[in-house]
Design an enzyme around this catalytic site. Structure first.
Site: not given
Ligand code: NDP
Length: 487
Positions: A182, A257, A291, A390
């Site tokens: 997906k 992750e 990331c 983040e």
């Protein structure tokens, strides 16, 4: 802007070897973030479509040729897929840039070779997944078989839509699994195109299914499906936690992750010119929607002022521009929502006492797009929101440190542990600090380098399991112990 109006054909789901519409007939429009204009319609997978895809993947695993095929034949097909990706490099690079807003330089010169490289690298592993004979007793023959898990559900984000297809699918398929993938709603196009190329390469029907759809519908249906054996996810920590909870119901294996807030540490004895370049690409490559971005720059106090001045000068030259122009190095953020999040963080940083020394603003190109300037925030304290959360945009937080212990303490003082950088001319210091950093990847005198052969993944809240490298194959296989009575 160049070329954005060239038509892109509507994308359909890839289920059981065919391009199909969704059962409901629903579609959504994917938008070019650099122009805010629609690119094309995309079939939207719902629960029924995910079920069809999982049933196809299950049948292809349980009864189909893929796991039973000679590994050398799997190897040949996956290698061919790598070749086809390279042959369609211009098309895939352009599609990725249109859908994501990243510079075509990155999409074409970095992402395309990486995704092809994944299929080439992992194709070789198909013939090398061996078990062991174990010396238990003279009366038995005891050995292990390394077997695929079954059906893998891959859920991927919008920042590296094409690369993630390679990272997730190449090891899973090489090991003999079948996959339902997906893509993110923002960026479905390259995954669908690679799904088509996989059929051209000879992947049997049902082995790789692509189902663009909402995370809250298609993603959840995949995670909850009893016929899926494993979920491999890359995305936010929040959704990763949710997937962990949901996957418990059907005891699925997981690779997660998740996010990062990676320290890039510059010691006073580093090659300063190289470190300035490394600090800059560490955060501004991929518009900072990476990331592993080196989003916390830890700089030794004695060089702090000089270093920040050089970095700010460099950042100011990195001007947002048309992502389809091969000279562009800073593209558009993926969406208006992401741009607002990023600018909200800049504002929060200033309120907490950080000082903007470069950028800090939205900067449309030709009056359009979700572009944000290359931004450097100085005088950041490691406890501030901009140092701990983040941001996922081109925003760098600069934090001074006193000595090695202070650098390591600040670097590790964060819930995440995805990556880190160390810049120094002292070889002993480099290795010693690399050992002390709690991060899945440490780059020394370099930053943001990746290779299909090097494992990548998180410590701490950045997740568990590995993408890439031989280690990732452990996460896509299981071991069977066989005992044979010889007496
Ligand atoms: P998400 O984690 O929401 O999205 C990642 C993928 O998960 C998408 O395909 C998404 O679908 C899907 N998803 C969302 N909810 C569910 C669910 N309940 N069950 C199953 N799948 C689900 O990331 P966002 O796009 O919302 O980005 C938010 C933040 O996450 C970013 O600002 C960044 O900080 C971080 N992030 C980190 C990434 C990384 O590489 N580690 C990558 C992307 C984001 P849908 O298409 O509907 O969004």
């Amino acid at each position: 802007m160049t070329d954005t109006l060239a038509p892109v054909k509507p994308a359909r789901l890839i289920i059981n070897g065919e391009a199909v519409d969704s059962a409901s007939g629903r579609t959504f429009t994917t938008v070019n973030p650099a122009t805010e204009e629609p690119i094309c319609a995309v079939a939207e997978a719902g629960v029924e479509d995910v079920d069809r895809a999982v049933q196809a993947a299950r049948a292809a695993f349980d009864g189909g040729p893929w796991p039973k095929m000679k590994p050398a034949e799997r190897q040949r097909i996956l290698w061919k897929l790598g070749d086809l990706i390279l042959a369609h490099g211009d098309e895939l690079g352009r599609l990725e840039t249109l859908d994501n807003g990243k510079p075509v330089f990155e999409a074409r010169q970095i992402d395309v070779p990486m995704v092809a490289g994944c299929f080439h690298y992992f194709s070789g592993w198909a013939t090398k997944l061996t078990g062991e004979t174990v010396p238990v007793s003279p009366g038995t023959l005891t050995y292990t078989l390394r077997e695929p898990l079954g059906v893998v559900g891959a859920i991927i984000p919008w920042n590296f839509p094409m690369i993630m297809v390679g990272w997730k699918c190449a090891p899973a398929l090489a090991a003999g699994n079948t996959v339902v993938l997906k893509p993110a709603m923002e960026t479905p196009l390259t995954a669908v195109r690679i799904g088509e190329l996989a059929l051209e390469a000879g992947l049997p029907p049902g082995v790789l299914n692509i189902v663009p759809g909402r995370g809250s519908v298609a993603g959840e249906a995949l995670v909850g499906h009893p016929l899926v054996d494993k979920i491999s996810f890359t995305g936010s920590t929040e959704v990763g936690q949710r997937i962990m909870r949901e996957a418990a119901g059907t005891v699925k294996k997981l690779t997660l992750e998740l996010g990062g807030k990676s320290p890039n540490i510059v010691f006073a004895d580093a090659d300063q010119e190289a470190a300035v370049r490394g600090a800059s690409t560490g955060i501004f490559y991929g518009k900072g929607e990476v990331c592993a971005a080196g989003s916390r720059l830890l700089v030794e106090q004695s060089i702090h002022a000089e270093f920040v001045a050089k970095l700010a000068e460099r950042a100011k030259k990195l001007v947002p521009a048309d992502p389809l122009d091969p000279k562009t190095r800073l593209g558009s953020l993926v969406s208006e929502k992401q741009m607002k999040t990023v600018l909200g963080y800049v504002e929060a940083g200033v309120k907490e006492g950080a000082r903007i020394v470069a950028g800090g603003q939205r900067q449309p190109v030709n009056g359009k797009g979700w572009f944000v300037q290359a931004t450097v925030l100085d005088r950041v304290d490691n406890r501030m929101k901009v140092a701990q959360e983040e941001i996922f945009g081109p925003v760098l937080a600069v934090i001074p440190f006193d000595d090695v212990d202070d650098a390591v303490r600040k670097a590790n003082d964060i819930p995440y542990g995805l990556a880190a950088g160390v810049w120094t001319g002292d070889v002993k210091k480099a290795h010693a600090v690399a050992r002390r950093l709690r991060a899945g990847t440490v780059w020394v005198n370099m930053y943001n380098f990746y290779d299909p052969g090097m494992p990548f993944g998180g410590y701490k809240a950045s997740g568990f399991g590995r993408d890439l490298g031989a280690d990732s194959l452990r996460d896509y296989t299981q071991v069977k112990s066989v005992w044979v009575n010889l007496e």
